[in-house]
Enzyme design. Structure first.
Site, PDB file in Angstrom:
ATOM      1  N   HIS A  14      19.219 -24.618  22.347  1.00  0.00           N
ATOM      2  CA  HIS A  14      18.487 -25.715  21.692  1.00  0.00           C
ATOM      3  C   HIS A  14      19.522 -26.640  21.083  1.00  0.00           C
ATOM      4  CE1 HIS A  14      15.682 -28.123  19.606  1.00  0.00           C
ATOM      5  NE2 HIS A  14      16.013 -27.683  18.411  1.00  0.00           N
ATOM      6  N   ASP A  16      20.309 -29.667  19.000  1.00  0.00           N
ATOM      7  CA  ASP A  16      20.172 -30.750  18.042  1.00  0.00           C
ATOM      8  C   ASP A  16      21.426 -31.616  18.154  1.00  0.00           C
ATOM      9  OD1 ASP A  16      17.761 -29.648  16.608  1.00  0.00           O
ATOM     10  OD2 ASP A  16      19.172 -28.019  16.258  1.00  0.00           O
ATOM     11  N   ASP A 126      11.177 -26.747  18.505  1.00  0.00           N
ATOM     12  CA  ASP A 126      11.363 -26.756  17.053  1.00  0.00           C
ATOM     13  C   ASP A 126      10.720 -27.975  16.414  1.00  0.00           C
ATOM     14  OD1 ASP A 126      12.236 -25.759  14.651  1.00  0.00           O
ATOM     15  OD2 ASP A 126      14.247 -26.583  14.796  1.00  0.00           O
ATOM     16  N   HIS A 353      13.998 -34.476  15.687  1.00  0.00           N
ATOM     17  CA  HIS A 353      13.456 -34.106  14.374  1.00  0.00           C
ATOM     18  C   HIS A 353      14.514 -34.079  13.280  1.00  0.00           C
ATOM     19  CE1 HIS A 353      14.122 -30.297  16.681  1.00  0.00           C
ATOM     20  NE2 HIS A 353      14.822 -29.999  15.618  1.00  0.00           N
TER      21      HIS A 353
END
Length: 909
Positions: A14, A16, A126, A353
């Site tokens: 994941h 980010d 997420d 996010h």
């Protein structure tokens, strides 16, 4: 022994792009990760598959540094070993617009197709909650599933749901949107790292899998068990094939597969024996204790949300429709698809996010400001080109009959409804180019001497209008022609402010400033220095700066509007936490300075100033608790006893044709660890309220579920929130203020967060974020629109949507043209429908119009145009040409629209 279960191990990371490290530090780690992945896959065929986090921007980020690796990467994607798409980025759902999410899906598909197949996986690992229209958006994208980590409370022990406390019996569920669209939902009940770092050592692996298999079976409805081999920024597990082999030997009753989402989902659907729960609408963790919803990211670094609102509006609500307008009229340049893609990508790089939510370290958010500026500058350039091309194609010759020296100005309404309102435009009353032989001194002298008196603003019927003229004096300017060197000039600039009346939807209306002596009767919206009123509403300002609004349509009066509330905040960028026992401060008992600011025939404004003493920060205990990593709900810190002054200047404005009142607070924040809100008591008896979300006006309960322990029940909004009852309602609209709460105070007060100032990121460690205290100057904007309940609430919603969209204006000359002085290329009507976009499709060259049904009942949309066109067709959010629609003899069509349906119509030309 027969196989009873299958362990699907899906490798991923994941990613980010930016969070607890600045973007480039994560970027360096990404390059290392993909380098390692390519080498591993090339060297070991047993390392079968890797899911690249559902976002194609990872390809751009990697190849920006490693362009020489593109062929190797492309081959692995074509071979189906690296799965990419469907998104461009993994966006936050509640803080990004519906059209931004559509562009995200469109661009993700476009970029993925350049390499091979698009991964049809609705991936939200997420995302901080999910909007209710997600199932419909997935179905319209050809995706029949949604995989997510937050928003639903899963089953209890042994799948017990008899107590009704759980939303889903299993980690697999049916998720249904408000329109009835359904997808197979997969909740990462044990998180998206439940198969991370699988041991090879037999003893360690036995303990690991004994625990992990039991955890998965606790929630799963079938024997097809999902294990996510990866986590945030997780490097590739190079010995995974050996780990799978070890597990297979230890657990012969289980088939361990290095799987992918396509195979896993197909296996779940084949094996489904249990009846799955159907979860409807939004996934906001409503059935939890309310302490870990991350909802207050909606108010972290409000300045980012404001920049995002403007950036989205400039692209989707101004630049795209104007460029499409110019293109269908064949004026100016072709529709600039390449520039839109670049601008959208730049904007969307702020939409993950950890970015738009304002929950990263300070370096991340500094870079975001630059991206917002870059994207907006491209939008502004497109707007400037498009509006001028259209304006210069308008026939303005009739204005020569209204007076000498006519200077035409064009007002564009790029919203989906007819619009009236106050606009300002700066025009050149006289322009002198240096190319014509003027020296700087001569040009300056002539411009200064220009006579700007004895003029009036007129409409196309030569009727004079009230207009305020401000002489801006001598100014320098320049043109940048397409066919020659820059052209500097000196000019005499004037600002005209007036009310544009009934400008058609997606259209324009032309006015002119002419030499003409005109006397208009004096008029005012003031009945005394504290009271403003027009035909629709009356506003009265109290001594404390609050105001009373009377809706003349139903006689309903709303009192104590506009009081400010201030509380401490000992939480973090993710969550608000008020100190125990603290009583909020308000301006209810504070005397305000009040004066008339503007008094014209078309608008009245009152300035209200509060000089307010509030605590300077949290106390010393807050720093201690932050350093000791005390979980924020358990903190005991209070506010400092040291006080600091906050001056709040509020401008309350009412226009002649306005259906509501606009509010503009500004302040210089020098306090820390606090929250500032504006309060709007509704005094309604309603148990629910409505709020604007993505492609939906959703109904929410005023009172949270029984499990909710957090004293705060703040929630997300986009354009507005509405509290109403039979015969009356109050809509509070905002620009980039994404957090609100309907207070349980006996008055159903709408509280809108204007500022939240905190000093740490939060989550898994101590990450100081001094810039999240948001020190310095701030200006915010809100508007209030009363209505009479179900009968006209959609008119109030329309006004709230139009409040989001800036007016566009342009100066032009006297010339012939093929566009009328009042014109719109398309006309439409549909009760309860909201127009979402007007744009061009790059692949087909067609015009696409999109609406959504704000109501949960059937509707219809009627569309017509005077422009030449071949046919209409119904499409999806991917804007693929669909079935041809029947056209009436007058060239228009009527299309039924289902409850809460998102409908896209293509027009071939």
């Amino acid at each position: 022994m027969s196989t009873k279960r299958t362990a699907h191990i899906i490798s991923h990371t994941h990613w980010d792009r930016e969070w607890y490290l600045p973007y480039e530090k994560h970027h360096v780690r990404l390059v290392k990760l993909v380098d390692t992945l390519l080498d591993k896959m090339d060297q070991d065929a047993n390392y079968r598959s890797f899911f690249l986090d559902g976002q194609t921007i990872i390809l751009e980020d990697y190849l920006q540094v490693r362009p020489e690796k593109k062929d190797r990467l492309s081959k692995l994607i074509r071979d189906g070993r690296i799965l990419i798409g469907p998104w461009y980025i993994l966006q936050d759902a509640f803080l990004t617009s519906g059209e931004a999410n559509v562009r995200n899906m469109q661009i993700g598909h476009q970029d993925a197709k350049a390499y091979g197949d698009v991964s049809k996986i609705g991936y939200f690992p997420d995302t901080f909650g999910l909007v209710g229209q997600t199932p419909q958006l997935m179905q319209q994208s050809g995706i029949t599933n949604a995989l997510f980590g937050r928003g639903v409370k899963p089953t209890g022990f042994n799948n017990t749901v008899s107590d009704g406390d759980f939303e889903s019996s299993f980690s697999e569920l049916i998720w249904e949107g408000p329109d009835g669209s359904q997808v197979l939902g997969i909740l990462f009940a044990n998180w998206y790292s439940n198969g991370n770092e699988i041991p090879v050592d037999k003893e360690e692996a036995k303990a690991y899998w004994g625990r992990k298999l039991a955890d998965a079976e606790k929630y799963a409805s079938t024997g097809e068990l999902l294990f996510m081999n990866g986590c945030d920024h997780q490097p590739v597990q190079l010995d995974l094939p050996e780990a799978i082999q070890a597990a297979s030997e230890l657990f012969p009753d289980t088939t361990f597969v290095h799987s992918n989402f396509n195979d896993y989902l197909a296996a779940v659907q084949r094996s489904g024996k249990q009846e799955l729960s159907t979860v409807k609408g939004e996934l906001r963790s409503q059935r939890t204790d309310g302490w870990s919803t991350l909802v207050n990211t909606a108010s972290a670094r409000v300045y980012l949300k404001q920049m995002n609102q403007l950036g989205q509006a400039m692209l989707e609500k101004v630049a795209e429709p104007l460029a499409a307008f110019a293109h269908v009229l064949k004026v100016g340049e072709k529709y600039p698809h390449h520039l839109f893609t670049y601008a959208w990508k730049t904007l969307m790089q702020n939409h993950p996010h950890d970015s738009i939510c304002g929950c990263s370290v300070d370096e991340v958010h500094r870079e975001m400001v630059t991206r917002f500026d870059k994207s907006r500058h491209v939008a502004e350039a497109i707007i400037d080109d498009s509006k001028q091309a259209i304006a210069d194609a308008i026939d303005t010759t009739d204005f020569t009959l209204a007076g000498e020296g006519a200077l035409p100005v064009v007002v564009f309404n790029t919203s989906g409804w007819e619009r009236s309102g106050v606009v300002s435009i700066e025009i050149d009353a006289l322009r002198l180019y240096f190319r014509d032989g003027y020296t700087l001194e001569e040009a300056s002298a002539f411009a200064k001497a220009a006579d700007i008196t004895g003029r009036a603003l007129v409409d196309a019927s030569s009727q004079p209008l009230p207009c305020t003229v401000e002489d801006l004096g001598l100014q320098f300017g320049y043109d940048l022609p397409d066919d020659k060197f820059r052209q500097p000039y000196m000019c005499r600039k004037v600002r005209l402010t007036f009310e544009a009346d009934k400008v058609p939807a997606l259209g324009l209306k032309t006015y002119a400033w002419v030499k003409r002596e005109t006397e208009l009767a004096d008029s005012s919206l003031f009945t005394n220095e504290r009271v403003m009123e027009n035909a629709a509403i009356k506003i009265e300002i109290a001594d404390n700066g609050s105001f009373t609004l009377t809706d003349k349509k139903n006689g309903r009066t709303y009192r104590d509007l506009g009081v400010y509330e201030n509380t401490g905040d000992i939480g973090n960028e993710y969550m608000f936490r008020q100190p125990d026992g603290e009583k909020p401060l308000t301006t209810s008992g504070l005397q305000a300075q009040i004066r008339v600011l503007q008094d014209t025939a078309y608008q009245a404004s009152i300035e209200i100033v509060h000089d307010w003493e509030i605590p300077a920060s949290g106390d010393d205990m807050l720093d201690v608790e932050q350093r000791d990593l005390v979980y924020y709900p358990h903190r005991k810190a209070q506010r400092s006893t040291r006080m600091i002054s906050m001056r709040i200047r509020t401008v309350v404005s009412l226009s002649r044709s306005g259906q509501g009142v606009e509010i503009e607070p500004s302040f210089n924040n020098q306090a820390k660890d606090h929250r500032l809100r504006m309060l709007f008591p509704t005094d309604m008896t309603a148990q629910t309220h409505h709020v604007d979300s993505m492609f939906e006006v959703v109904q929410r309960d005023n009172t949270p579920a029984a499990e909710w322990e957090n004293p705060s029940n703040t929630q997300h909004q986009q354009a507005f929130v509405d509290v109403s009852e039979a015969g009356a309602g109050l809509v509070v609209a905002n620009l980039g203020l994404n957090e609100y709460e309907v207070l349980r105070d006996g008055r159903n007060t709408i509280a809108v967060t204007l500022l939240r100032a905190v000093g740490e990121l939060g989550d898994w460690g101590l990450f100081p974020t001094p810039e999240a205290q948001c020190l310095g100057e701030h200006t915010v904007r809100l508007a209030i629109f009363p209505h009479t309940g179900d009968g006209d609430k959609y008119e109030a919603y329309t006004a709230a949507y139009q409040f989001q969209i800036p007016w566009t204006v342009a100066q032009t000359g006297i010339h012939y043209g093929r566009i009328a002085s009042t014109f719109a290329p398309f006309q439409w009507e549909g009760e309860g429908l909201a127009l979402s976009s007007m744009k061009m499709n790059e692949a087909s060259g067609d015009v696409l119009l999109r609406w959504y049904n704000m109501r949960s009942q059937h509707a219809e949309v009627k569309v017509s145009t005077q422009l030449p066109q071949r046919n209409f067709y119904k499409s999806t959010i991917l804007e693929i040409q669909g079935e041809r629609l029947a056209v009436k003899a007058d060239g228009g069509l009527t299309l039924p629209v289902g409850p809460c349906e998102i409908v896209t119509i293509g027009i071939q030309r």
